[in-house]
Design a protein around this motif. Structure first.
Motif, PDB file in Angstrom:
ATOM      1  N   ASN A 427       2.529  18.577  38.174  1.00 52.72           N
ATOM      2  CA  ASN A 427       2.070  18.781  39.731  1.00 52.72           C
ATOM      3  C   ASN A 427       2.090  20.139  39.957  1.00 52.72           C
ATOM      4  O   ASN A 427       2.773  20.739  40.742  1.00 52.72           O
ATOM      5  CB  ASN A 427       3.269  17.944  40.576  1.00 52.72           C
ATOM      6  CG  ASN A 427       4.644  18.502  40.399  1.00 52.72           C
ATOM      7  OD1 ASN A 427       4.874  18.887  39.254  1.00 52.72           O
ATOM      8  ND2 ASN A 427       5.378  18.224  41.379  1.00 52.72           N
ATOM      9  N   GLU A 429       0.958  23.375  42.022  1.00 53.91           N
ATOM     10  CA  GLU A 429       0.714  23.384  43.393  1.00 53.91           C
ATOM     11  C   GLU A 429       0.235  24.874  43.778  1.00 53.91           C
ATOM     12  O   GLU A 429       0.898  25.847  43.138  1.00 53.91           O
ATOM     13  CB  GLU A 429       1.582  22.878  44.331  1.00 53.91           C
ATOM     14  CG  GLU A 429       1.679  22.918  45.409  1.00 53.91           C
ATOM     15  CD  GLU A 429       2.952  22.334  46.334  1.00 53.91           C
ATOM     16  OE1 GLU A 429       3.024  22.756  47.536  1.00 53.91           O
ATOM     17  OE2 GLU A 429       3.534  21.642  45.721  1.00 53.91           O
ATOM     18  N   THR A 431       0.291  27.327  46.565  1.00 56.10           N
ATOM     19  CA  THR A 431       0.814  27.395  48.163  1.00 56.10           C
ATOM     20  C   THR A 431       0.180  28.543  48.782  1.00 56.10           C
ATOM     21  O   THR A 431       0.036  28.394  50.083  1.00 56.10           O
ATOM     22  CB  THR A 431       2.543  27.690  47.884  1.00 56.10           C
ATOM     23  OG1 THR A 431       2.690  28.913  47.109  1.00 56.10           O
ATOM     24  CG2 THR A 431       3.291  26.499  47.118  1.00 56.10           C
ATOM     25  N   SER A 432      -0.241  29.666  48.169  1.00 52.43           N
ATOM     26  CA  SER A 432      -0.907  30.652  48.967  1.00 52.43           C
ATOM     27  C   SER A 432      -1.606  31.535  48.083  1.00 52.43           C
ATOM     28  O   SER A 432      -1.532  31.564  46.875  1.00 52.43           O
ATOM     29  CB  SER A 432       0.089  31.555  49.586  1.00 52.43           C
ATOM     30  OG  SER A 432       0.960  32.272  48.622  1.00 52.43           O
ATOM     31  N   GLU A 436      -8.012  36.515  51.228  1.00 53.37           N
ATOM     32  CA  GLU A 436      -8.856  35.213  51.447  1.00 53.37           C
ATOM     33  C   GLU A 436     -10.107  35.474  51.651  1.00 53.37           C
ATOM     34  O   GLU A 436     -11.095  34.560  51.672  1.00 53.37           O
ATOM     35  CB  GLU A 436      -8.258  34.543  52.825  1.00 53.37           C
ATOM     36  CG  GLU A 436      -6.588  34.171  52.621  1.00 53.37           C
ATOM     37  CD  GLU A 436      -6.196  33.434  53.872  1.00 53.37           C
ATOM     38  OE1 GLU A 436      -6.913  33.438  54.708  1.00 53.37           O
ATOM     39  OE2 GLU A 436      -5.046  32.888  53.776  1.00 53.37           O
ATOM     40  N   PRO A 500     -12.276  25.950  47.323  1.00 54.93           N
ATOM     41  CA  PRO A 500     -10.660  26.269  47.217  1.00 54.93           C
ATOM     42  C   PRO A 500     -10.444  27.118  45.905  1.00 54.93           C
ATOM     43  O   PRO A 500     -11.466  27.340  45.053  1.00 54.93           O
ATOM     44  CB  PRO A 500     -10.371  24.798  47.168  1.00 54.93           C
ATOM     45  CG  PRO A 500     -11.790  24.237  46.526  1.00 54.93           C
ATOM     46  CD  PRO A 500     -12.881  24.905  47.097  1.00 54.93           C
ATOM     47  N   GLU A 511      -4.746  22.488  43.736  1.00 53.20           N
ATOM     48  CA  GLU A 511      -5.994  23.007  44.627  1.00 53.20           C
ATOM     49  C   GLU A 511      -5.314  23.417  45.897  1.00 53.20           C
ATOM     50  O   GLU A 511      -4.555  23.037  46.447  1.00 53.20           O
ATOM     51  CB  GLU A 511      -6.905  21.995  44.721  1.00 53.20           C
ATOM     52  CG  GLU A 511      -8.067  22.392  45.495  1.00 53.20           C
ATOM     53  CD  GLU A 511      -9.352  21.373  45.782  1.00 53.20           C
ATOM     54  OE1 GLU A 511      -9.422  20.723  46.616  1.00 53.20           O
ATOM     55  OE2 GLU A 511      -9.777  20.965  44.620  1.00 53.20           O
ATOM     56  N   SER A 512      -5.679  24.725  46.256  1.00 49.61           N
ATOM     57  CA  SER A 512      -5.413  25.392  47.624  1.00 49.61           C
ATOM     58  C   SER A 512      -5.791  24.488  48.835  1.00 49.61           C
ATOM     59  O   SER A 512      -7.024  23.883  48.707  1.00 49.61           O
ATOM     60  CB  SER A 512      -5.872  26.721  47.684  1.00 49.61           C
ATOM     61  OG  SER A 512      -7.188  26.881  47.900  1.00 49.61           O
ATOM     62  N   LYS A 513      -5.180  24.541  49.719  1.00 54.68           N
ATOM     63  CA  LYS A 513      -5.608  23.844  50.941  1.00 54.68           C
ATOM     64  C   LYS A 513      -6.409  24.467  51.750  1.00 54.68           C
ATOM     65  O   LYS A 513      -7.460  24.196  52.728  1.00 54.68           O
ATOM     66  CB  LYS A 513      -4.314  23.505  51.855  1.00 54.68           C
ATOM     67  CG  LYS A 513      -3.147  22.479  51.088  1.00 54.68           C
ATOM     68  CD  LYS A 513      -2.389  22.315  52.273  1.00 54.68           C
ATOM     69  CE  LYS A 513      -1.205  21.389  51.603  1.00 54.68           C
ATOM     70  NZ  LYS A 513      -0.132  21.104  52.117  1.00 54.68           N
ATOM     71  N   THR A 514      -6.491  26.128  51.805  1.00 52.77           N
ATOM     72  CA  THR A 514      -7.354  27.030  52.310  1.00 52.77           C
ATOM     73  C   THR A 514      -8.667  27.352  51.376  1.00 52.77           C
ATOM     74  O   THR A 514      -8.285  27.294  50.335  1.00 52.77           O
ATOM     75  CB  THR A 514      -6.670  27.939  53.201  1.00 52.77           C
ATOM     76  OG1 THR A 514      -5.989  28.699  52.100  1.00 52.77           O
ATOM     77  CG2 THR A 514      -5.896  27.501  54.430  1.00 52.77           C
ATOM     78  N   HIS A 515      -9.781  27.878  52.042  1.00 55.16           N
ATOM     79  CA  HIS A 515     -10.941  28.168  51.040  1.00 55.16           C
ATOM     80  C   HIS A 515     -10.758  29.640  50.834  1.00 55.16           C
ATOM     81  O   HIS A 515     -10.447  30.628  51.760  1.00 55.16           O
ATOM     82  CB  HIS A 515     -12.047  27.689  51.572  1.00 55.16           C
ATOM     83  CG  HIS A 515     -12.443  26.201  51.297  1.00 55.16           C
ATOM     84  ND1 HIS A 515     -13.403  25.545  51.414  1.00 55.16           N
ATOM     85  CD2 HIS A 515     -11.253  25.290  50.801  1.00 55.16           C
ATOM     86  CE1 HIS A 515     -13.322  24.305  51.008  1.00 55.16           C
ATOM     87  NE2 HIS A 515     -12.069  24.099  50.752  1.00 55.16           N
TER      88      HIS A 515
END
Length: 1495
Positions: A427, A429, A431-432, A436, A500, A511-515
């Motif tokens: 898994n 992940e 996180t940041s 951006e 992402p 995969e990141s939650k934000t793009h």
């Protein structure tokens, strides 16, 4: 040989040369006469040829031709090769020959540089010595002068010389070493000390010296250290000791000789020591996962069959808790029994020391420091990736069922899915990530943070995508599992693109939650558009996407502008310096993308210049001034000032910069406020203000900084703050056009514009300032008042407030406008006539009063004068007492700790300690009596009854039955509880089980009853509560001895020593220095400290085995001490290191005053010389007998009264031994020594009241007439503060030790943790959520039930005597201790007891300690039943034979007999008792006891 002092022109040096022959000369030094100035070759000596006059360009100098005294040793002196200087051997100095006494007698007395032969010790045989031995040393000395007289050797250690005799021999001297008892101890952790060994004559300094080493083999605790030592030490294997004398200490023992021991040896060096060689894997650390059971095995090297045949034990010290398990030796390997390793701290791992013990207490050497590392995988890694990346040696893996890092055996006992380090976490992940945003041209470095981001760089090398574009990771920036830094290329075209951040690890992806967004940064403006060429201007760049990319740069032309911060709409940067003025274009670089801004240009302009800075009124010199409160207006003029955006002014005070803001008015002027300066206003002098450095911060312009270094600018003057004085009355009536406000230093630094005066919600216009007055013009009408929140209050009068500089405020008072009419209006004729009539009547009445007053004025004045004199005397005495008390408070905290624990701490043995607490005030209790014939006959019956007591059902029913009987008194409860604890002393496991059951029942009963839960355990109302006290008494004895006993004893000694410093009333026990208000002397006592020299006759010394100094021991006493008090202090001093029970008693001794060669006088508290005033008789004191400071006293055994009367009777007064005294020096108030001083016959003194320092009257009105000679007694309460301040450290130390879970390396006693966890469990079981209830239970169970008793009664723990005054002081400390454990807040006021007021400020701090202590204990890991039972079993084993258990059983049996009927009924009715037939067994006991009780 000639000395030549020459100079070379154009050089500033003077050369010193010795001409040894026509062809040989030697330069031995040069002197700098004047730096940078050449020396003139014309030189001139003075008449003694000891100084030389040297001329340089501007001055003439007198130079000494020699500086012999600067050389400190013979080698330095001769090495300088100065022909003037030589070494004076006997005086140990470098000097001229003429300054060395007897230099002509022997060439070795004064040694010149040409001889080069210093007197030196070339060798000492032996060159080192065991500290505990003494022998003669051979010192080989070269160039020893031929001296007449006696030689001495000096061994100097710690600046203290020890002198021994020496004898001259051919090549040097022989001398003996000092007595071993005079040598200092070797410091802890060291094995030797070095002394300076020097040789000297009887009179004179050392003339030769060297170093000599004293060592001590006994300081080595291991074989390896011992035999590897540089000293001749050997190791006795069976004796397990290091020694220098094997013949004496190692007989019939296997010996390992040291490497420094001369001669052949069968076993020499550390290779032959019994040691732990290595672990099976040859690593110094053994890894064990916390909570896992493991058997440890290590390889050992053992010599001697007797070691092989002994019992081996493995010992582990885990967090200060020592655990031992059995071990077996098979071949060369020790196998320790399996045990579980665990620890309580939150650290990822801890190191536990490890030892193999043989022969009971002898550890094998551990030269490689083999130790146990206990670790917790879950604390080393909190996610799968970090877990699998841990070092292989830990065997950690990821347990998917518990979702945490564990060893395989902990993962549901090895049955669940467990990932090892060769597998991949499922898994990953993200996180940041940052940034951006990035430019579409690309080149952005993106930092990705997350969990399980691969274990190696190869795992993620090709698996990172940003918005569908490959991102190339950097290997050197990769952090395993946590962080990836990669470089992404852009899409290549200016088009919106986002997506992402994707990380692939094998078959898994995160995969990141934000793009991430590819954008086009655009610059839209800059501000300001100009700045000084020195740079430092903060430039604001506005636009879109100003934070795009990882590397953002800005340039003004080609000059960099340092980026401070960026966000989406702006960037801030600091401009660089430019070498010329002019306009330049802004350029920004976003990674690979360049952006230009051509609409506006940035202009570099000339730097600003400051021409003047000034403040103050027009009549004064214009210099910058300020006050500590700041805010004074300073006018600044100059050029180019408007180009600076945020100018600031600064002032330096005590090397600290203080800053204020400035406001630009125009290009040539600006206004600044003086900065607020942290200065002590009371230390500033208004007439001599401080001159401080100041300057301005205007971007990076250096020309405006530190203006005080420029001669054209005056320094900044710092004046004290102005002070404004309130109105004389609370309300001032405003009657004129102006309002005047008085003050001090008003216009020193201030102008009218710096001061504002508010009246209500309006202002008073300031018109003028002077040194001591402000004048302002108020509004025409009275303005409304305002409240503290600024709201208008029409009913109240407006308040006048003066504000200086914006922050310094003074409330002057309230202002009232006087009415417009009244005094100034027209007055009618009738009104005037009425007014005149009233005045006439008033005059007549006043005349009558005046006549009456005149008649009594004389008498009143006389009475008033008398009262005034008495008040003045009282005021002076109060002032003197307050001053004395203040001085005591400031100076009394002297070196109280220096001698407090000399002689060790006299702990009571376990039996005595337990008896004092369990059976107080019972000296010879039955449980201590071993010779009881009547019990021998009943032994069988008692054994049967003992078996019943060991039956849990019977014992619980027995206790419940007794407690349910209303005739079973409180004393009976206490006695039965103590007897049960004594009986179960050898069965502490069973005892603890009984106690827990009884406490659980008590809690259940409390919860069901009407009483508040907090009252539980508050008072001893049950057997269980007393058993709890005894339980702690048994189990905390070791803790008292090892830890808490020392601060408790220090507190007791400190209290006693502090109390004895001042007068103590022998009758009432009141003292000058006390913590207790009830025991405080509330009047002034004149006293003088004295030192007397006390001897004790050999007949009176009956303390066996002690080497006491009993001759002329200096004892500190007071002249107001009674004879008994002097005896007590003398015995305390002489027998300081002796337990109290082993000392002589004061009542068995007489105090004898020795005067001269034959004069002797026995002193008594009461004899025929006592002073009697009315119905009061005063105890005799040293001052009464006129014993002088330094007097000699003798303690002798009690003499018979006949002996005293025969010597001191009045019949023999002409021939007694005191005729040698000069009686004329004694005043009539002192007792004439010719009178009888035998003990008083009390029959003659019936009806007299005895007093010492304070008379306590039955009726306070008796002495009303003495009121003028007294003071208010409460004035002396300040002495409580002085005593409290002196003892504060000792109280703090005791409380801190008790309320701490870490005690000097030893762990918290298991009993405390175990009992507190039990109470927590009970609260949880009964649904008690109020933390204060559990806090109170814990406080009632341990601090209030055990510690308070110990603090109030240290004589329960130590062999000491506790006086009444010390008991009162300790009671105050105990009360403070109780208050600290309480959860309720006591509101204190002036009527509160002084004992609570005394520590009112300390108790909140102590309460925090208690809460932290309870919290820390709760956070500790729970104690396993195995560990607790092991500890209880060990306690039982240690103290099995302390008490006669049969006696305790017999006492308990008497209660069973007394309440037999009720007990039998209970046993017959109880279900469990019926099954075990307990009533029948009790009946059998009765039968056996009745049979055996018959003779």
């Amino acid at each position: 040989m000639q000395v030549l002092l020459a100079s070379v022109f154009n050089l500033h040096l003077l050369f010193q040369v010795v001409v040894e022959s026509r062809s040989s000369a030697l330069e031995y030094g040069d002197l700098t006469v004047e730096e940078g100035s050449p020396v003139n070759p014309d030189l001139h000596f003075d008449s003694q040829l000891m100084h030389l006059y040297v001329m340089t360009e501007k001055k003439v100098s007198k130079v000494k031709v020699q500086e012999c005294s600067v050389y400190r040793s013979c080698l330095e002196c001769l090495g300088a090769k100065d022909p003037y200087c030589g070494w004076c051997s006997l005086e140990n100095k470098c000097s001229l020959r003429s300054d060395c006494q007897d230099a002509a007698k022997d060439p070795l007395y004064w040694i010149s540089y040409k001889s080069g032969r210093c007197t030196t010790i070339t060798s000492v045989i032996p060159n080192q010595l065991q500290r505990t031995t003494a022998r003669t040393l051979d010192l080989i000395i070269d160039n020893l002068p031929s001296l007449t007289g006696h030689f001495l050797c000096a061994f100097t250690v710690l600046d203290k010389p020890l002198i021994t005799n020496a004898t001259r021999k051919g090549s040097g001297v022989n001398c003996t070493t000092p007595r071993t008892d005079l040598l200092p101890s070797i410091p802890p952790g060291q094995h030797h000390f070095t002394a300076k060994l020097s040789v000297r004559m009887t009179s004179g300094p050392d003339f030769v010296a060297t170093n000599f080493t004293f060592f001590d083999c006994n300081t080595y605790s291991s074989c390896t250290q011992c035999v590897s030592s540089s000293f001749p030490c050997d190791w006795c294997v069976d004796g397990h000791r290091c020694t220098h004398d094997t013949a004496e200490n190692c007989r019939n023992d296997i010996l390992v000789t040291g490497v420094s021991r001369a001669g052949p040896s069968y076993r020499s060096g550390p290779a032959f020591c019994p040691t732990i060689n290595a672990t099976v894997g040859n690593s110094p650390e053994i890894l064990v996962a916390s909570g896992i059971k493991k058997a440890i095995k290590v390889k050992v090297h053992i010599i001697g069959q007797f070691i092989v045949q002994t019992r081996f034990v493995c010992q582990f010290n885990i967090e200060g808790r020592v655990t031992s398990v059995n071990a077996q030796l098979l071949g060369d390997t020790i196998y320790c029994d399996q045990m579980e390793f665990s620890y309580t701290s939150r650290a990822p791992n801890i190191t536990a020391t490890f030892a193999v013990i043989w022969g009971g207490s002898k550890p094998l050497d551990n030269p490689d420091n083999i130790h146990i590392v206990i670790y917790r995988c879950r604390d080393m890694a909190d996610n799968c990736g970090m877990c699998l990346a841990l070092a292989k040696k830990y065997d950690c893996g990821w347990c998917q069922s518990s979702d945490r890092c564990e060893v395989k055996d902990q993962c549901e006992r090895g049955s669940a899915v467990w990932l090892n380090r060769s597998q991949t976490c499922p898994n990953p992940e993200v996180t940041s990530f940052s940034p951006e945003l990035g430019p579409w041209e690309g080149g952005t470095n993106i930092t990705i943070r997350g969990i399980n981001l691969g274990k190696t760089f190869q795992d993620i090398y090709t698996g990172v995508m940003i918005a569908g574009i490959n991102c190339q990771p950097y290997e050197h920036l990769y952090i395993k599992t946590k962080q990836i830094v990669c470089k992404v290329d852009g899409p290549g075209t200016n088009e919106a693109r986002h997506g992402p951040v994707l990380v692939r690890v094998e078959d898994y992806r995160g995969e990141s939650k934000t793009h991430f967004n590819f954008v086009d940064p655009v610059i839209t403006g800059i501000s300001p558009k100009y700045g000084p060429k020195s740079g430092g201007t903060m430039l604001q760049i506005t636009g879109k996407y100003m934070n795009a990319g990882s590397n953002i740069q800005a340039f003004i032309g080609d000059l960099p502008c340092r980026i401070l911060s960026t966000d989406q709409n702006q960037a801030l940067c600091i401009t660089s310096a430019s070498d010329k003025i002019g306009t330049k274009k802004l350029r920004m670089k976003f990674d690979k993308g360049d952006r230009y801004f051509e609409k506006e240009l940035f202009e570099y302009v000339e730097d600003p210049i400051i021409e003047s800075a000034e403040s103050g009124v027009a009549s004064q010199i214009k210099v910058p001034k300020g006050i500590p409160a700041g805010g004074i207006r300073i006018s600044v003029t100059g050029k180019n000032l408007a180009y600076i955006q945020k100018p600031q002014m600064y002032v330096y005070y005590e090397q600290k910069m203080f800053i204020s803001e400035c406001s630009v008015q125009s290009n040539t002027s600006m206004t600044c406020s003086s900065p607020v300066i942290e200065a002590d206003d009371s230390k500033l002098d208004a007439d001599n203000p401080l001159k401080l450095e100041y300057g301005f911060r205007m971007d990076n312009v250096s020309g405006v900084q530190n203006l005080t270094l420029n001669n054209n600018f005056s320094p900044f003057l710092l004046f004290p703050n102005p002070v404004f004085i309130p109105f004389d009355k609370e309300v001032k009536y405003y009657k004129s056009e102006y309002l005047n406000i008085n003050g001090q230093n008003i216009d020193r630094a201030c102008q009218e514009s710096d001061v504002k005066v508010r009246i209500g919600n309006s202002f008073c216009n300031v018109t003028s300032l002077s040194r001591q007055q402000l004048t302002c013009r108020p509004p025409e009408t009275q303005p409304p008042a305002v409240n503290s929140e600024g709201q208008v209050n029409g009913e109240a009068l407006p308040e006048v407030t003066v504000i200086v500089g914006g922050s310094l405020k003074f409330n002057i008072g309230h202002l009232s406008y006087s009415p417009a009419q009244g005094l100034n209006g027209p007055i009618s004729k009738p009104t005037m006539i009425a007014a005149i009539g009233i005045v006439v009547v008033i005059i007549l009445i006043f005349s009558g009063f005046l006549i009456a007053y005149r008649r009594k004025s004389t008498e009143s004045n006389r009475v008033l004068k008398n009262m005034q004199e008495q008040m003045d005397i009282l005021e002076l005495r109060v002032a003197a007492e307050c001053k004395e008390a203040f001085a005591e408070l400031q100076t009394e905290m002297t070196d109280l700790t220096g001698d407090l624990t000399s002689g060790g701490i006299p702990f009571l043995d376990y039996r005595t300690y337990a008896m004092k607490i369990l059976f107080p005030n019972v000296d010879d209790h039955a449980v201590l009596q071993w010779e009881r014939p009547e019990l021998i006959r009943k032994e069988k019956g008692l054994r049967c009854f003992g078996q019943l007591i060991m039956n849990k059902t019977f014992l619980l029913l027995f206790i419940r039955t007794l407690e349910s009987n209303r005739y079973f008194s409180m004393r009976d409860k206490v006695n039965v509880a103590s007897l049960i604890m004594v009986t179960l002393q050898s069965k502490m496991e069973y005892c603890t089980d009984i106690l827990k059951t009884l406490l659980a029942e008590l809690i259940e009963k409390c919860m069901e009853g009407k009483s508040h839960p907090k009252l539980l355990l508050r008072r001893t109302e049950s057997v269980a509560e007393k058993m709890l006290s005894a339980w702690f008494t048994f189990l905390l004895y070791k803790f008292l001895r090892e830890c808490a006993g020392e601060p408790l004893f220090m507190l007791f000694r400190a209290v006693k020593q502090q109390v004895d410093k001042g007068p103590v009333d022998a009758i009432t026990s009141e003292a000058r220095y006390s913590l207790s208000e009830e025991k405080l002397i509330r009047q002034s006592i004149d006293f003088k400290p004295m030192t007397v020299y006390v001897s004790i006759s050999q007949q009176a010394v009956f303390v066996g085995g002690l080497d006491l100094n009993t001759e002329n021991v200096p004892v500190k006493v007071l002249d107001c001490d009674t004879i008994s008090q002097v005896k007590e202090k003398s015995l305390d001093t002489i027998y300081r290191a002796t337990p109290y029970s082993q000392r002589p008693r004061k009542d068995d001794l007489d105090l004898e005053w020795r005067t001269g060669t034959s004069g002797r006088l026995i002193l008594y508290d009461e004899d025929s010389t006592n002073k009697i005033e009315g119905d009061w008789k005063r105890r005799n004191t040293l001052n009464h007998y006129r014993v002088p400071d330094g007097g000699c006293l003798n303690l002798v055994s009690k003499q018979s009264s006949i002996y005293n009367l025969s010597i001191f009777s009045e019949k023999n007064e002409k021939s007694h031994k005191y005729e040698t005294l000069n009686l004329s020096k004694f005043s009539s108030a002192s007792p004439p020594l010719s009178r009888a001083t035998s003990p008083l016959n009390h029959d003659q003194d019936q009806g007299l009241k005895v007093w010492h320092l304070v008379k306590h009257h039955d009726n306070d009105n008796q002495k009303e007439g003495e009121r003028g000679n007294k003071m208010v007694s409460e004035i002396y309460l300040t002495r409580l503060l002085a005593t409290k301040g002196t003892l504060q450290k000792f109280v703090d130390d005791l409380f801190e030790t008790i309320f701490s879970t870490a005690h000097r390396g030893s762990a918290l006693p298991l009993a405390i943790k175990y009992m507190f966890d039990f109470l927590d469990d009970q609260a949880l079981q009964h649904g008690i959520s109020d933390p204060e209830v559990v806090h109170t239970w814990k406080s009632n169970s341990l601090p209030l039930r055990f510690w308070v008793n110990i603090i109030k009664n240290p004589n329960f723990v130590f062999d000491i005597h506790k006086s009444n005054i010390v008991d009162s002081c300790l009671s105050v400390v105990a009360q403070t201790f109780m208050d600290s454990c309480s959860t309720s807040d006591h509101r204190l006021g002036k009527d509160s007891p002084s004992s609570k007021l005394l520590y009112a400020k300390d108790i909140p701090c102590y309460k925090e300690w208690v809460e932290r202590y309870y919290s820390d204990i709760k956070m500790m890991s729970a104690i396993s039943d195995q560990d607790m039972n092991a500890m209880l079993a060990e306690e039982s084993r240690l103290h099995t034979t302390e008490f006669n258990t049969n006696c305790a059983l017999h006492e308990l049996y008497t209660y069973a007999m007394k309440y037999n009927e009720q007990l039998t009924v209970t046993l017959e009715e109880d279900e469990f008792s019926q099954k075990q037939r307990l009533h029948y067994k009790l009946e059998q006991v009765h039968n056996i006891m009745s049979e055996q009780g018959q003779p």
